[in-house]
Write a protein that holds these residues in place. Sequence first.
Motif, mmCIF file in Angstrom:
data_model
loop_
_atom_site.group_PDB
_atom_site.id
_atom_site.type_symbol
_atom_site.label_atom_id
_atom_site.label_comp_id
_atom_site.label_asym_id
_atom_site.label_seq_id
_atom_site.Cartn_x
_atom_site.Cartn_y
_atom_site.Cartn_z
ATOM 1 N N MET A 1 69.413 35.945 54.156
ATOM 2 C CA MET A 1 68.779 37.260 54.276
ATOM 3 C C MET A 1 67.264 37.116 54.301
ATOM 4 O O MET A 1 66.686 36.400 53.473
ATOM 5 C CB MET A 1 69.212 38.125 53.078
ATOM 6 N N VAL A 2 66.660 37.789 55.253
ATOM 7 C CA VAL A 2 65.190 37.861 55.297
ATOM 8 C C VAL A 2 64.816 39.299 54.925
ATOM 9 O O VAL A 2 65.134 40.228 55.663
ATOM 10 C CB VAL A 2 64.660 37.519 56.703
ATOM 11 N N PHE A 3 64.192 39.456 53.774
ATOM 12 C CA PHE A 3 63.861 40.793 53.292
ATOM 13 C C PHE A 3 62.560 41.294 53.921
ATOM 14 O O PHE A 3 61.719 40.500 54.342
ATOM 15 C CB PHE A 3 63.727 40.787 51.769
ATOM 16 N N GLN A 4 62.421 42.619 53.895
ATOM 17 C CA GLN A 4 61.240 43.250 54.492
ATOM 18 C C GLN A 4 59.949 42.707 53.878
ATOM 19 O O GLN A 4 58.994 42.411 54.584
ATOM 20 C CB GLN A 4 61.317 44.758 54.279
ATOM 21 N N GLY A 5 59.966 42.546 52.548
ATOM 22 C CA GLY A 5 58.771 42.023 51.870
ATOM 23 C C GLY A 5 58.869 40.529 51.606
ATOM 24 O O GLY A 5 58.189 40.002 50.731
ATOM 25 N N SER A 6 59.746 39.855 52.306
ATOM 26 C CA SER A 6 60.016 38.406 52.199
ATOM 27 C C SER A 6 60.794 38.025 50.930
ATOM 28 O O SER A 6 61.630 37.151 50.969
ATOM 29 C CB SER A 6 58.747 37.550 52.276
ATOM 30 N N ALA A 7 60.494 38.693 49.797
ATOM 31 C CA ALA A 7 61.221 38.464 48.532
ATOM 32 C C ALA A 7 61.237 36.992 48.120
ATOM 33 O O ALA A 7 62.242 36.481 47.630
ATOM 34 C CB ALA A 7 62.653 39.007 48.610
ATOM 35 N N LEU A 8 60.109 36.329 48.302
ATOM 36 C CA LEU A 8 60.012 34.933 47.854
ATOM 37 C C LEU A 8 59.788 34.926 46.345
ATOM 38 O O LEU A 8 59.188 35.850 45.797
ATOM 39 C CB LEU A 8 58.845 34.229 48.563
ATOM 40 N N PHE A 9 60.274 33.880 45.682
ATOM 41 C CA PHE A 9 60.107 33.803 44.227
ATOM 42 C C PHE A 9 58.678 33.353 43.918
ATOM 43 O O PHE A 9 58.275 32.250 44.277
ATOM 44 C CB PHE A 9 61.138 32.840 43.630
ATOM 45 N N ASP A 10 57.944 34.255 43.238
ATOM 46 C CA ASP A 10 56.504 34.040 43.002
ATOM 47 C C ASP A 10 56.203 32.750 42.255
ATOM 48 O O ASP A 10 55.179 32.122 42.480
ATOM 49 C CB ASP A 10 55.930 35.175 42.128
ATOM 50 N N SER A 11 57.096 32.410 41.319
ATOM 51 C CA SER A 11 56.799 31.280 40.433
ATOM 52 C C SER A 11 57.105 29.932 41.073
ATOM 53 O O SER A 11 56.866 28.894 40.467
ATOM 54 C CB SER A 11 57.601 31.422 39.139
ATOM 55 N N MET A 12 57.682 29.949 42.275
ATOM 56 C CA MET A 12 58.053 28.689 42.933
ATOM 57 C C MET A 12 57.132 28.427 44.121
ATOM 58 O O MET A 12 56.654 29.368 44.751
ATOM 59 C CB MET A 12 59.487 28.764 43.463
ATOM 60 N N THR A 13 56.947 27.152 44.447
ATOM 61 C CA THR A 13 56.196 26.810 45.655
ATOM 62 C C THR A 13 57.060 27.136 46.874
ATOM 63 O O THR A 13 58.248 27.431 46.736
ATOM 64 C CB THR A 13 55.842 25.315 45.689
ATOM 65 N N ILE A 14 56.449 27.025 48.039
ATOM 66 C CA ILE A 14 57.188 27.302 49.280
ATOM 67 C C ILE A 14 58.377 26.355 49.401
ATOM 68 O O ILE A 14 59.497 26.782 49.708
ATOM 69 C CB ILE A 14 56.220 27.199 50.484
ATOM 70 N N ALA A 15 58.157 25.070 49.127
ATOM 71 C CA ALA A 15 59.258 24.099 49.233
ATOM 72 C C ALA A 15 60.369 24.422 48.230
ATOM 73 O O ALA A 15 61.552 24.343 48.555
ATOM 74 C CB ALA A 15 58.728 22.688 49.007
ATOM 75 N N GLU A 16 59.977 24.806 47.017
ATOM 76 C CA GLU A 16 60.981 25.144 45.990
ATOM 77 C C GLU A 16 61.764 26.388 46.377
ATOM 78 O O GLU A 16 62.969 26.481 46.130
ATOM 79 C CB GLU A 16 60.293 25.351 44.631
ATOM 80 N N ASN A 17 61.071 27.358 46.987
ATOM 81 C CA ASN A 17 61.762 28.559 47.470
ATOM 82 C C ASN A 17 62.831 28.203 48.486
ATOM 83 O O ASN A 17 63.954 28.702 48.421
ATOM 84 C CB ASN A 17 60.757 29.519 48.117
#
Lengths: 245, 255
Positions: B82-98
């Motif tokens: 799922m790709v959310f409208q606001g991306s919904a990436l986990f703030d506490s993780m780096t891009i690779a960790e996400n």
Amino acid sequence: MSYLHSIGQYFLMIKAMFHKPTKWSVMRHLIFKDIDDLIINSIGIVSFIAFFVGGVVTIQTALNMTNPLIPKTLVGFATRQSVILEFAPTFISIIMAGKVGSFITSSIGTMRVTEQIDALEVMGINAINYLVFPKFVALMLYPFIISIAMFLGILGGMAACVFGGFASLDDYIAGIQLDFIPFHMLYAFVKTFVFAFLLATIPSYHGFFMTGGALEVGKASTTSFVWTSVAIILLNYILTQMMLS
Amino acid sequence: MIEVNDIHKSFGDSKILKGITTVFDKGKTNLIIGQSGSGKTVFLKTLLGLYTPEQGSIVYDGRNYSDLSSDEKSDLRAEMGMVFQGSALFDSMTIAENVMFPLRMFTKQSKSEMQDRVDLVLKRVNLGDAHKKLPSEASGGMQKRVAIARAIVNKPKYLFCDEPNSGLDPRTATVIDNLIQEITQEYDITTIINTHDMNSVMEIGEKIVFLKDGLKEWEGSNKNIFKTDNEAVTGFVYSSDLFKRVQKMYLEEDL
């Protein structure tokens, strides 16, 4: 009706917290992170407050003992009883409801607002277990903080007593050893564990089930502080009635 | 392929979905379009299993969602990205960790295997050098590409995107649209995109479902949306002068 709904939803959240556990390799990291955020990062403020409030309790007690027939050892005795029975477990828990509770509500609430919780649920992850359970485990170390508060409260009392000239060091030490009842420690730590459970779950509930945007995150944090404090005060009364009377 | 049969969903007294029936094909970019408040997001979240419909069924490659056990539903969700409208990436993780997160949660791969997969997927979305950045350090377009990478890292069968190019400049939006379409064809997955962006409709709308007031008003493709005489669709599509001109161009081509 909405209160009943909220209470039911809260207990369902607690049930869901133990269901469908997250992979241990992931959960382990979350627990360590929450121990750092909730326990280690609270030691400073708790130590500071405990030391100085312990001092104030001693000064207030000493200043109110105007009768020369009352032994000076009573200053240490009263400080110990106040700190162990009420100040450390209850007063510190109210402070923690503000510090840790607001942190939990705002961090989970922000995840709700920014759809991070939806992202977890879409992946088939039990978001309640993933987010709330590590906080619950981390706060099982809460008695460690309360032990520090007890020690520093009595130490602060001792410093205030000696440096303020209210009683001698020997009198104070004799006072804190006077009529010590080990059951009072059990009572204090039972309360601490119950308050730790409330501190982990009530703010999580308010963060997890909030709706709206950034403004509502702030409102949820305030509401969570109020309800956590109310629950702590009520359970403090009930546990005291059950265990001490 | 996802088959949707007579889906109904309400919140209190408010009926949001009033009986939608359609089919989303595999290997195609399926678009759900409609005005704000038409029920697009509720429909998408119902397809994701976040909302339970009161009536109707959703069948994912022969598996009726309502008939599945709790474990089977979890397995099915692990097949969704799922790709959310606001991306919904986990703030506490780096891009690779996400991006690695679904692999850590659902696979038993070694760390090096996971790392290789993350490298591959991040390169696929042109973010090969952004591993250590935090989401807050990434631009909107980068965040969307990370969200796409996270959605596809575990080789999903179904990819859902909620307004993937909202808040992006037209050029970045086109990059994101094209990336989603390429990935859909490359991985042969069923992709459903919720959008009200007409550029996306034009670029990648291989199948379009138009919603109005919780009902399917029209369905077709970007090839024939400009030829329809459905008033609700034309009112939506030709709300800007640019697309009125596009319609004229299409009609002239036909003549």
